[in-house]
Design a protein around this motif. Structure first.
Motif, mmCIF file in Angstrom:
data_model
loop_
_atom_site.group_PDB
_atom_site.id
_atom_site.type_symbol
_atom_site.label_atom_id
_atom_site.label_comp_id
_atom_site.label_asym_id
_atom_site.label_seq_id
_atom_site.Cartn_x
_atom_site.Cartn_y
_atom_site.Cartn_z
ATOM 1 N N ILE A 97 40.653 40.072 43.074
ATOM 2 C CA ILE A 97 42.016 40.617 43.031
ATOM 3 C C ILE A 97 42.056 42.135 42.855
ATOM 4 O O ILE A 97 43.131 42.716 42.805
ATOM 5 C CB ILE A 97 42.864 39.918 41.943
ATOM 6 C CG1 ILE A 97 42.260 40.107 40.560
ATOM 7 C CG2 ILE A 97 43.028 38.436 42.259
ATOM 8 C CD1 ILE A 97 43.126 39.600 39.420
ATOM 9 N N ILE A 98 40.911 42.779 42.783
ATOM 10 C CA ILE A 98 40.872 44.244 42.695
ATOM 11 C C ILE A 98 41.377 44.801 44.029
ATOM 12 O O ILE A 98 40.873 44.416 45.091
ATOM 13 C CB ILE A 98 39.441 44.734 42.407
ATOM 14 C CG1 ILE A 98 38.973 44.244 41.032
ATOM 15 C CG2 ILE A 98 39.348 46.250 42.503
ATOM 16 C CD1 ILE A 98 37.505 44.505 40.759
ATOM 17 N N PRO A 99 42.357 45.692 43.994
ATOM 18 C CA PRO A 99 42.923 46.198 45.251
ATOM 19 C C PRO A 99 41.938 47.027 46.098
ATOM 20 O O PRO A 99 41.983 46.956 47.313
ATOM 21 C CB PRO A 99 44.095 47.081 44.801
ATOM 22 C CG PRO A 99 44.352 46.750 43.389
ATOM 23 C CD PRO A 99 43.094 46.161 42.833
ATOM 24 N N ASP A 100 41.081 47.786 45.463
ATOM 25 C CA ASP A 100 40.146 48.635 46.189
ATOM 26 C C ASP A 100 38.976 47.801 46.709
ATOM 27 O O ASP A 100 38.249 47.186 45.932
ATOM 28 C CB ASP A 100 39.641 49.748 45.258
ATOM 29 C CG ASP A 100 38.725 50.718 45.974
ATOM 30 O OD1 ASP A 100 37.515 50.438 46.033
ATOM 31 O OD2 ASP A 100 39.233 51.741 46.463
ATOM 32 N N LYS A 101 38.791 47.779 48.039
ATOM 33 C CA LYS A 101 37.757 46.928 48.668
ATOM 34 C C LYS A 101 36.341 47.281 48.197
ATOM 35 O O LYS A 101 35.509 46.408 48.005
ATOM 36 C CB LYS A 101 37.824 47.025 50.195
ATOM 37 C CG LYS A 101 39.116 46.515 50.783
ATOM 38 C CD LYS A 101 39.256 45.035 50.584
ATOM 39 C CE LYS A 101 40.556 44.548 51.209
ATOM 40 N NZ LYS A 101 41.075 43.366 50.620
ATOM 41 N N THR A 102 36.078 48.569 48.018
ATOM 42 C CA THR A 102 34.739 48.980 47.574
ATOM 43 C C THR A 102 34.448 48.438 46.182
ATOM 44 O O THR A 102 33.377 47.882 45.927
ATOM 45 C CB THR A 102 34.611 50.521 47.595
ATOM 46 O OG1 THR A 102 34.895 50.978 48.920
ATOM 47 C CG2 THR A 102 33.222 50.965 47.186
ATOM 48 N N TRP A 103 35.420 48.582 45.274
ATOM 49 C CA TRP A 103 35.217 48.070 43.910
ATOM 50 C C TRP A 103 35.178 46.552 43.883
ATOM 51 O O TRP A 103 34.489 45.963 43.046
ATOM 52 C CB TRP A 103 36.271 48.637 42.963
ATOM 53 C CG TRP A 103 35.849 49.987 42.503
ATOM 54 C CD1 TRP A 103 36.312 51.183 42.946
ATOM 55 C CD2 TRP A 103 34.805 50.267 41.577
ATOM 56 N NE1 TRP A 103 35.631 52.195 42.332
ATOM 57 C CE2 TRP A 103 34.695 51.667 41.480
ATOM 58 C CE3 TRP A 103 33.950 49.481 40.810
ATOM 59 C CZ2 TRP A 103 33.778 52.293 40.651
ATOM 60 C CZ3 TRP A 103 33.030 50.099 39.982
ATOM 61 C CH2 TRP A 103 32.951 51.491 39.914
ATOM 62 N N GLN A 104 35.909 45.909 44.769
ATOM 63 C CA GLN A 104 35.809 44.443 44.887
ATOM 64 C C GLN A 104 34.359 44.041 45.110
ATOM 65 O O GLN A 104 33.850 43.125 44.466
ATOM 66 C CB GLN A 104 36.623 43.944 46.077
ATOM 67 C CG GLN A 104 37.991 43.501 45.774
ATOM 68 C CD GLN A 104 38.626 42.801 46.980
ATOM 69 O OE1 GLN A 104 38.016 42.635 48.039
ATOM 70 N NE2 GLN A 104 39.866 42.393 46.811
ATOM 71 N N ILE A 105 33.714 44.733 46.038
ATOM 72 C CA ILE A 105 32.327 44.415 46.375
ATOM 73 C C ILE A 105 31.403 44.712 45.194
ATOM 74 O O ILE A 105 30.558 43.889 44.835
ATOM 75 C CB ILE A 105 31.892 45.171 47.649
ATOM 76 C CG1 ILE A 105 32.666 44.629 48.852
ATOM 77 C CG2 ILE A 105 30.388 45.047 47.872
ATOM 78 C CD1 ILE A 105 32.523 45.448 50.119
#
Length: 123
Positions: free
Chosen positions: A69-77
């Protein structure tokens, strides 16, 4: 690959929610059927230890769900890789110290998720 990695994260998170439930709330009932190698007379005395272990599984599930659910795709990864790495280490340790089956149930799905993230990052 990213979508597949997220599906794997969801599956691993659900597994850890199940582990939480089993170890925290069903240790002296349903867990006896799952952990057949543990003598039945040890379930009651180890109830608190199992609940503590279940709580840690809950934290792993929470981290995995958070990564989705983290909006930033990089931080999601990054967050997904971190928690999948934690699950992998726990699964390898469990396989080495308790039961080889733990590798298949816990570490292998996490490793697949890591592999899918790495393929996404480098392709």
């Amino acid at each position: 690959m990213l979508v597949l990695a997220k599906i794997i994260i969801g599956i691993v998170a659900l597994l850890h929610i199940y582990f939480l439930w089993l170890e925290m709330f069903a240790w002296t009932t349903k867990a006896k059927k799952v952990f057949r190698s543990l003598p039945e007379h040890l379930f009651e005395p180890t109830k608190t230890l199992a609940a503590n272990q279940g709580l840690y599984n809950g934290f792993l599930a929470a981290g995995l769900i958070w990564s989705l659910i983290i909006p930033d795709k990089t931080w999601q990864i990054y967050v997904g890789l971190f928690f999948l790495g934690c699950v992998t280490v726990a699964g390898i340790y469990g396989a080495a110290t308790a039961s080889k089956k733990i590798f298949t149930v816990q570490a292998l799905p996490a490793l697949i998720g890591i592999l899918l993230f790495l393929i996404h990052l480098f392709l």
